[in-house]
Design a protein around this motif. Structure first.
Motif, PDB file in Angstrom:
ATOM      1  N   ASN A  38     -10.661   9.565  -7.375  1.00  0.00           N
ATOM      2  CA  ASN A  38     -11.192   8.910  -6.181  1.00  0.00           C
ATOM      3  C   ASN A  38     -12.130   7.764  -6.526  1.00  0.00           C
ATOM      4  OD1 ASN A  38      -9.831  10.584  -4.398  1.00  0.00           O
ATOM      5  ND2 ASN A  38     -11.492  12.090  -4.323  1.00  0.00           N
ATOM      6  N   LYS A  89      -3.646   3.071   0.322  1.00  0.00           N
ATOM      7  CA  LYS A  89      -4.283   2.573  -0.896  1.00  0.00           C
ATOM      8  C   LYS A  89      -3.460   1.434  -1.481  1.00  0.00           C
ATOM      9  CE  LYS A  89      -6.503   6.919  -2.263  1.00  0.00           C
ATOM     10  NZ  LYS A  89      -6.615   7.942  -3.340  1.00  0.00           N
ATOM     11  N   TYR A 128       0.826  -1.201   0.000  1.00  0.00           N
ATOM     12  CA  TYR A 128       0.000   0.000   0.000  1.00  0.00           C
ATOM     13  C   TYR A 128       0.866   1.259   0.000  1.00  0.00           C
ATOM     14  CZ  TYR A 128      -3.372  -3.444   1.767  1.00  0.00           C
ATOM     15  OH  TYR A 128      -4.157  -4.559   1.938  1.00  0.00           O
ATOM     16  N   TYR A 168      -4.449   5.071  -9.298  1.00  0.00           N
ATOM     17  CA  TYR A 168      -5.681   5.750  -8.902  1.00  0.00           C
ATOM     18  C   TYR A 168      -5.877   6.967  -9.796  1.00  0.00           C
ATOM     19  CZ  TYR A 168      -5.699   2.476  -5.104  1.00  0.00           C
ATOM     20  OH  TYR A 168      -5.732   1.300  -4.389  1.00  0.00           O
ATOM     21  N   LYS A 176     -10.081  -2.583   1.227  1.00  0.00           N
ATOM     22  CA  LYS A 176      -8.871  -2.050   0.597  1.00  0.00           C
ATOM     23  C   LYS A 176      -8.331  -2.959  -0.501  1.00  0.00           C
ATOM     24  CE  LYS A 176      -8.421   1.547   3.361  1.00  0.00           C
ATOM     25  NZ  LYS A 176      -8.464   2.944   2.864  1.00  0.00           N
TER      26      LYS A 176
END
Length: 242
Positions: free
Chosen positions: A119, A95, A91, A116, A181
């Motif tokens: 969002n 994230k 992560y 990413y 997650k």
């Protein structure tokens, strides 16, 4: 329980999408986690017993003694391992950025690399890495998740687009720390906040199909029975106790 029709699924999706946050039932039972899952297919059923330390999942044991163990760092799952498979998760700022899928006895492993875009949009590339040489080959270049309100609502690849519709109740694994997650390949199983009521798949040749999922809930809006349909028939059933 009456089978949810496709039209009703559309109506439910529109309602939950347009409702304000105060209209959506909130998850007030934050300590509720599954203790047992029974998967019933045409052949013999499979029972899975879960062990937790608070809201952290420690292990799941199948009726054939197949055991999956979980490792955490803080509130994040960093490893999921069994006798034939090890998944490792890395992560950045909370994230998921890398997921390694290692099958026992193989001379390679697969790496999922996440970006990413926003969002609500996450893309990832799947590469295959040869252990002896370190050579890396991209085996799946286009994979895109679109998220809304903690749910994966669309999954796009180079060969298909899958869209998901949800209820506004709690998914079985909602309170399991860290599960939101890690992007599971089947979001109707674990990673989304709510429960998938139908999913539609459109293939690159423009053919498509839709399958439905129906639920029975307990008093705290967690499903106790889930029926997965293939066409008009139930393909299999999941039962949960908490």
């Amino acid at each position: 329980m009456r089978k949810i029709t496709y039209l009703l699924c559309i109506s439910l999706f529109i309602f939950t999408s347009c409702s304000s946050e105060s209209d959506t039932p909130q998850n007030t039972e934050t300590s509720t986690v599954p203790k047992k899952q029974i998967i019933s297919r045409l052949d013999s059923p499979v029972t899975i017993d879960f062990v937790f330390d608070g809201n952290k999942i420690v292990s799941s044991t199948h009726s054939d003694n197949y055991v999956v163990k979980y490792t955490y760092k803080g509130d994040l799952i960093t490893k999921k391992e069994s006798s034939d498979l090890t998944n490792e998760y890395s992560y950045t700022d909370g994230k998921l950025t890398t997921y390694l899928r290692k099958l026992t006895g193989r001379d390679y492993y697969d790496k999922y690399s996440y970006t990413y875009v926003s969002n609500d949009v996450v893309s990832f590339v799947v590469s295959r890495i040869t252990i002896s040489t370190g050579a890396e080959e991209v085996i799946s270049a286009k994979n895109i998740y679109t998220l809304k309100d903690g749910n994966i609502i669309k999954y796009e690849t180079s060969s298909s687009v899958t869209t998901y519709k949800y209820d506004n109740k709690n998914s079985p694994m909602r309170n399991v720390l860290g599960f939101n997650k890690i992007f599971e390949e089947q979001p109707q199983v674990s990673s989304s906040v709510n429960n998938v009521t139908s999913y539609s798949v459109t293939l690159s040749n423009n053919s498509s199909y839709t399958n439905e999922i129906t639920y029975t809930y307990n008093d705290h809006n967690f499903p106790t029975e889930i029926n997965y349909y293939h066409g008009q028939s139930i393909a299999f059933t999941n039962k949960y106790s908490y």
